[in-house]
Motif scaffolding. Structure first.
Motif, PDB file in Angstrom:
ATOM      1  N   ALA A  42       0.413  -0.720   0.161  1.00  0.00           N
ATOM      2  CA  ALA A  42       0.014  -0.043  -0.471  1.00  0.00           C
ATOM      3  C   ALA A  42       0.319   1.557   0.299  1.00  0.00           C
ATOM      4  O   ALA A  42       0.328   2.191  -0.497  1.00  0.00           O
ATOM      5  CB  ALA A  42      -1.057  -0.015   1.549  1.00  0.00           C
ATOM      6  N   ILE A  43       2.268   1.551   0.893  1.00  0.00           N
ATOM      7  CA  ILE A  43       3.176   2.416   0.737  1.00  0.00           C
ATOM      8  C   ILE A  43       4.032   2.084  -0.583  1.00  0.00           C
ATOM      9  O   ILE A  43       3.607   4.019  -0.653  1.00  0.00           O
ATOM     10  CB  ILE A  43       3.601   2.394   2.430  1.00  0.00           C
ATOM     11  CG1 ILE A  43       3.163   2.504   3.628  1.00  0.00           C
ATOM     12  CG2 ILE A  43       5.396   3.217   1.917  1.00  0.00           C
ATOM     13  CD1 ILE A  43       4.302   2.108   4.459  1.00  0.00           C
ATOM     14  N   VAL A  44       3.814   1.439  -1.061  1.00  0.00           N
ATOM     15  CA  VAL A  44       4.798   1.473  -2.119  1.00  0.00           C
ATOM     16  C   VAL A  44       3.753   2.337  -3.347  1.00  0.00           C
ATOM     17  O   VAL A  44       4.430   2.620  -4.222  1.00  0.00           O
ATOM     18  CB  VAL A  44       5.099  -0.060  -2.840  1.00  0.00           C
ATOM     19  CG1 VAL A  44       5.830   0.100  -4.613  1.00  0.00           C
ATOM     20  CG2 VAL A  44       6.243  -0.534  -2.261  1.00  0.00           C
ATOM     21  N   ASP A  45       2.457   1.439  -3.274  1.00  0.00           N
ATOM     22  CA  ASP A  45       1.598   2.189  -4.447  1.00  0.00           C
ATOM     23  C   ASP A  45       1.406   3.561  -4.117  1.00  0.00           C
ATOM     24  O   ASP A  45       0.826   4.038  -5.328  1.00  0.00           O
ATOM     25  CB  ASP A  45       0.418   1.223  -4.619  1.00  0.00           C
ATOM     26  CG  ASP A  45       1.015   0.312  -4.307  1.00  0.00           C
ATOM     27  OD1 ASP A  45       1.136  -0.781  -5.645  1.00  0.00           O
ATOM     28  OD2 ASP A  45      -0.418  -0.510  -4.089  1.00  0.00           O
ATOM     29  N   LEU A  46       1.725   4.098  -2.459  1.00  0.00           N
ATOM     30  CA  LEU A  46       1.016   6.113  -2.089  1.00  0.00           C
ATOM     31  C   LEU A  46       2.278   6.159  -3.358  1.00  0.00           C
ATOM     32  O   LEU A  46       1.652   7.502  -3.711  1.00  0.00           O
ATOM     33  CB  LEU A  46       1.074   5.580  -1.119  1.00  0.00           C
ATOM     34  CG  LEU A  46       1.081   7.227  -1.107  1.00  0.00           C
ATOM     35  CD1 LEU A  46      -1.033   7.593  -1.049  1.00  0.00           C
ATOM     36  CD2 LEU A  46       0.736   6.813   1.005  1.00  0.00           C
TER      37      LEU A  46
END
Length: 192
Positions: A42-46
């Motif tokens: 989720a952080i990588v995608d953000l």
């Protein structure tokens, strides 16, 4: 609202997982993938400006998985001091930077998606809403976004409460059903 390039994500992945038993819950498979990688994705995608992971050490399996995904690793050799120890180390690593806010995420929350993290950023205002938290039934919880003006207070937190006292006055962003569930015990995995 705050732009992603003004945010640093701090991923707390150094907990002792005492309720999970002898195994490291962050490495437990969930859908064939280590639990922590769901939350990290989720952080990588953000795609915030920087990604920092607080891990038990710099060279262990948790750190290796996160470093492979672009996280800078900060070691917490004393996780028994509670969540606040990891939080202090994470904030200490970002304080010298230029980012205007820190997004705090927990590695044992594998269902959070980038869309929810983006909603936290959209709600942020450095003056009117310097702390934005996820909300479940009106209860504030991580993931949460903290303005730089709150970093010093986060570094002073103690015990296993982390920044919980600061969340009491946070602006809340409700998450879709189930996204804020965490994994604490082995029995939580089959239900997930």
């Amino acid at each position: 609202m705050i732009d992603r390039d003004a945010v640093v994500a701090i991923f707390l992945a150094a907990g002792r997982s005492t309720r999970f038993g002898a195994d490291d819950k962050l490495l437990a498979p969930l859908g064939g993938v280590p639990l922590l990688l769901h939350a990290a994705q989720a952080i990588v995608d953000l795609a915030p400006a920087r990604r920092i992971a607080v891990c038990p050490d710099r060279n262990g399996p948790v750190a290796a998985l996160l470093a492979d995904r672009g996280f800078d690793i900060v070691a917490n050799p004393c996780p028994e001091r509670g969540l606040s120890q990891s939080l202090r180390l994470g904030i200490g690593a970002v304080s010298p930077g230029v980012e205007r806010a820190a997004l705090l995420c927990l590695a044992d929350m594998p269902f959070v998606r980038a869309g929810h993290l983006a909603a936290l950023l959209a709600r942020f205002d450095p003056d009117a809403a310097p702390v934005v938290a996820s909300g479940r039934d009106g209860v504030p919880m991580p993931p949460a976004l903290f303005a730089r003006s709150r970093f010093a207070a986060l570094e002073e937190a103690s015990g296993d409460q982390g920044g919980r006292s600061m969340l009491a006055s946070a602006a809340l962003v409700a998450a879709p059903a189930g996204q804020l569930n965490d994994i604490d015990r082995p029995a939580d995995l089959p239900r997930a």
